[in-house]
Design an enzyme around this catalytic site. Structure first.
Site, PDB file in Angstrom:
ATOM      1  N   HIS A  43       6.803 -13.071  -1.572  1.00  0.00           N
ATOM      2  CA  HIS A  43       8.027 -12.624  -1.736  1.00  0.00           C
ATOM      3  C   HIS A  43       9.029 -12.721  -0.706  1.00  0.00           C
ATOM      4  O   HIS A  43      10.135 -13.104  -0.469  1.00  0.00           O
ATOM      5  CB  HIS A  43       7.814 -10.933  -1.736  1.00  0.00           C
ATOM      6  CG  HIS A  43       7.366 -10.586  -3.094  1.00  0.00           C
ATOM      7  ND1 HIS A  43       7.990 -10.466  -4.043  1.00  0.00           N
ATOM      8  CD2 HIS A  43       6.156  -9.750  -3.398  1.00  0.00           C
ATOM      9  CE1 HIS A  43       7.303 -10.028  -5.214  1.00  0.00           C
ATOM     10  NE2 HIS A  43       6.342  -9.429  -4.539  1.00  0.00           N
TER      11      HIS A  43
ATOM     12  N   HIS B 109       0.296 -13.073  -1.680  1.00  0.00           N
ATOM     13  CA  HIS B 109       1.269 -12.684  -2.703  1.00  0.00           C
ATOM     14  C   HIS B 109       2.577 -12.104  -1.821  1.00  0.00           C
ATOM     15  O   HIS B 109       3.646 -12.692  -2.278  1.00  0.00           O
ATOM     16  CB  HIS B 109       0.746 -11.414  -3.313  1.00  0.00           C
ATOM     17  CG  HIS B 109       1.506 -10.765  -4.408  1.00  0.00           C
ATOM     18  ND1 HIS B 109       1.143 -10.788  -5.608  1.00  0.00           N
ATOM     19  CD2 HIS B 109       2.599  -9.626  -4.023  1.00  0.00           C
ATOM     20  CE1 HIS B 109       2.508 -10.102  -6.121  1.00  0.00           C
ATOM     21  NE2 HIS B 109       3.005  -9.606  -5.205  1.00  0.00           N
ATOM     22  N   GLU B 110       2.249 -11.269  -1.092  1.00  0.00           N
ATOM     23  CA  GLU B 110       3.578 -10.621  -0.189  1.00  0.00           C
ATOM     24  C   GLU B 110       4.368 -11.957   0.556  1.00  0.00           C
ATOM     25  O   GLU B 110       5.520 -11.814   0.726  1.00  0.00           O
ATOM     26  CB  GLU B 110       3.260  -9.628   0.790  1.00  0.00           C
ATOM     27  CG  GLU B 110       2.437  -8.470   0.026  1.00  0.00           C
ATOM     28  CD  GLU B 110       3.363  -7.810  -0.985  1.00  0.00           C
ATOM     29  OE1 GLU B 110       4.686  -8.029  -0.957  1.00  0.00           O
ATOM     30  OE2 GLU B 110       2.834  -7.410  -1.942  1.00  0.00           O
TER      31      GLU B 110
HETATM   32 ZN   LIG Z   1       4.681  -8.213  -5.636  1.00  0.00          ZN
END
Ligand SMILES: [Zn+2]
Length: 705
Positions: free
Chosen positions: A505, A501-502
């Site tokens: 980003h 997830h990170e």
């Molecule tokens: Zn996030």
């Protein structure tokens, strides 16, 4: 699904890329003048010179940064030429370079590596920076120039990116009070400074409360049921706390969650979970009740002053959702689908308790423990069985591999680089053709100086605002279990998803391809690039690639992959309801129309009763430690599920072709990752997908249909 805070910086900035050798040394003048912010960094890839930055450098650097920023603004205002895009909007985009640099470094360090000195600086600077921003946002001469350019926007042959920047920048000035009369502007300034002061206090209280509590275990029998990794972690936590020979568990998730999942001691689970849910609500010096009530009250006042009925109306106007009603429409629809699922999960767990002759009713501190039993019973899946395949470094390399398959990127470890903390790792990211793309820092493990959660920030963002390409420096921070003993760090399934997830980003920042540094990213869209990566993490083909046993090197066996796939609906009622309760609470606070003092505990209680939250589930965040709604996620916590509609729908585009379809990947990169923050959200999505997103893939993925 762990919810992460994405650090939202008030300002964006860039530095001119200077090629330096890895071992280049600081020139003489840096040493003699002392403050590394006042000269060229002279570091590889121009990353911040963390090794030379000391706490005492920040205030002088902030002060000079604010002075220079003001001078930049004066120069724009005093420009004798007619206001134009270049001499006003682009000049504004370039203004305040030093201040942005200092702010980003400070924000990175105070989030992941704070100390008493940094906390004091944060407290001192927050209201001063709020005042500084107001001075610029409410400068009528400056606004007059912005408005003049805005009013001629259709006659100027602007590019799409320029037009989007201009329209949104103009809107930002209006939304920051540029059109208010003097009296109201004075009120607004006061509110902003108060809000800024209270927000810092709130965050510091949460950290203090998290660090204050320790569950100290003195006798070995109280460790019953706990896995070895959890016990070893507790030995080390005890050693750190000077309690040699005992075991310490904390309310930090890597310590608490395994305890709740496996501890057979019901009273101790209760003690730990209560401590977690009471953070900021202990009527002591770190209590956050009055602080949050004041924050919410000030936000209503602020919204009213700016002509909005509620704070949510104010915030959502610029989000993909657009208004509170469309947020409620989505949340209510999923709430109705998930609450019955949570209730049936509760019944399944109660049945286990009854069968075992427990003689008690399931409580909130029991949920993880019985859910774990249910998982073993129904899916024969045990986190401890998976962990040996999820060595942190392999999972990280798995994420790198996915980025390579999709976009051709490569990641090479860099040696001898300045690091924000000795635990941090750093990589050079390169494009398929070998050209430099950016720098990626990763910092994985918890410590008392780091706030909870996981997030991705930038020390420098990509742009071409000074005419040359500025490459991004991205910073990814997590709180994963440390390695214990001689074993490498190993992750849980949830932590694996968090890493991907990170990293998503991170890719969003690394692959940004824009001209100006001022962007308008929206949390309800920006979780699309991050959450879509979680889908790849759990695909059998990808699992087979990165999940290798840490001792034998064997890839994860088919039967475990099958179990992971089969268990994807496991506990989804709980996960969805726990999260949605927090979303709804956030919306409830921010749709208040009148400024008022709130009895927070009563308010929470009444509201959760009203929406039918079952007492066995506590909202993912209670008010007094709901840090998201203090940071950039006020009236925005729903953004994760809004984005999940998008990521579930977007991932189907890969499933319909193949997981690494180059045409689809290129379209995602071009229309979403490269443009994020500089184009209309819906247009970006439709350009990628060829149509608007539907909610069905999300409901299907969560087993809620
Ligand atoms: Zn996030």
């Amino acid at each position: 699904m762990i919810k992460k805070a994405l650090i939202i910086f008030i300002m964006t900035f860039g530095l001119i890329f200077t090629a330096c050798t890895k071992n280049s040394e600081a020139p003489e003048e840096v040493i003699s003048t002392g403050n590394p912010f006042f000269s060229e960094y002279n570091t590889p890839f121009n990353v911040p010179p963390f090794d030379r930055i000391k706490p005492e450098h920040f205030i002088p650097a902030y002060e000079r940064g604010m002075e220079e920023h003001k001078a930049d603004i004066e120069a724009i205002i005093n420009n004798p030429e007619e206001p134009s895009f270049e001499n006003t909007i682009a000049a504004l985009d370039r203004s305040g370079k030093l201040l942005s640099e200092v702010s980003r470094v400070f924000s990175g360090l105070s989030g992941a590596n704070t100390n008493d000195e940094l906390r004091a600086i944060q407290k001192e600077m927050a209201p001063r920076l709020a005042a500084h921003n107001d001075e610029i946002n409410l400068n009528s001469n400056l606004f007059a120039r912005v408005k003049a350019v805005y009013e001629q926007r259709n006659e100027k042959n602007l590019t799409d990116e320029q037009l989007y920047l201009l329209e949104n920048l103009y809107k930002r000035y209006v939304r920051n009070g540029a059109e208010l009369n003097d009296e109201d502007q004075t009120k607004l300034k006061h509110i902003n400074q108060e809000l800024s002061r209270l927000s810092v206090q709130f965050g510091q209280n949460v950290l203090a409360e998290t660090n204050d509590f320790k569950l100290i275990i003195e006798s070995e029998e109280d460790l019953a049921g706990l896995p070895e990794s959890s016990i070893t972690g507790a030995v080390e936590a005890a050693r750190e706390a000077g309690l040699e020979g005992q075991w310490v568990f904390t309310t930090q998730k890597p310590s608490m969650i395994p305890f709740l999942q496996y501890s057979e001691k019901r009273d101790l689970r209760e003690k730990l979970y209560r401590a977690y849910t009471k953070r900021g609500d202990n009527d002591n010096e770190h209590d956050n009740k009055k602080i949050l009530s004041d924050i919410i009250k000030l936000r209503v006042e602020r919204a009213n002053l700016l002509g909005y009925k509620t704070y949510a109306d104010y915030i959502l106007e610029t989000r993909m959702a657009g208004n509170p009603q469309s947020v409620y429409d989505l949340l209510n629809r999923i709430w109705e689908a998930s609450l019955p699922v949570a209730k049936s999960e509760r019944e399944e767990m109660q049945a286990i308790i009854d069968r075992e002759g427990g003689g008690f009713k399931l409580a909130s501190w029991d949920w993880w423990y019985y859910a774990e039993k249910l998982r073993k019973e129904k899916y024969q899946l045990d986190d401890n069985e998976l962990r040996p395949y999820f060595v942190l470094s392999s999972v990280r390399d798995g994420a790198f591999w996915v980025a390579n398959q999709l976009y051709g990127l490569t990641f090479e470890p860099l040696d001898g680089m300045p690091l924000p903390h000795p635990d941090a790792q750093v990589f050079e990211v390169k494009e398929a053709d070998g050209s430099h793309c950016g720098v990626l820092y990763m910092d994985f493990h918890p410590r008392t100086s780091k706030r909870a959660g996981a997030w991705c920030g930038t020390y420098r963002s990509q742009s071409r605002k000074y005419g040359e390409e500025i490459d991004p420096v991205v910073n990814l921070v997590c709180n994963f279990s440390r390695p214990v003993g001689d074993d490498p760090a190993m992750l849980t399934l949830e932590e694996v998803k968090t890493l991907f997830h990170e990293f998503g980003h991170g890719l969003d920042n690394l692959l940004s391809n824009i001209t100006y540094g001022t962007t308008f990213r929206s949390p309800d869209f920006s979780e699309l690039p991050s959450q879509i990566m979680e889908h790849w993490a759990m695909e059998p083909e990808v699992l087979k690639h990165y999940a290798e046993h840490y001792q034998t090197g064997e890839p994860i066996p088919d039967n475990l992959v099958e179990k992971i796939v089969n268990s994807k609906f496991f506990n989804q009622g709980f996960i969805t309801v726990e999260y949605l309760a927090a979303c709804l609470l956030d919306m409830k606070y921010h749709t208040l129309t009148e400024p008022q003092y709130l009895d927070l505990n009563q308010f929470e209680k009444n509201y959760f009763e009203e929406i039918g939250l079952i007492p066995e589930i506590v909202s993912r965040y209670r008010s007094t430690y709901f840090s998201h709604i203090i940071g950039g996620y006020a009236a925005g916590y729903y953004g994760y599920i809004w984005s999940e509609v998008l990521d579930s729908d977007a991932f189907e585009a890969f499933k319909e072709t193949n997981l690494f379809d180059q045409k689809t990947a290129a379209a995602f990169r071009r229309h979403v990752l490269e443009k994020n923050g500089t184009a209309d959200y819906k247009t970006m999505y439709v350009n990628f997908r060829g149509r608007e997103p539907g909610i069905e893939p999300l409901l299907r993925n969560r087993g809620l249909q």
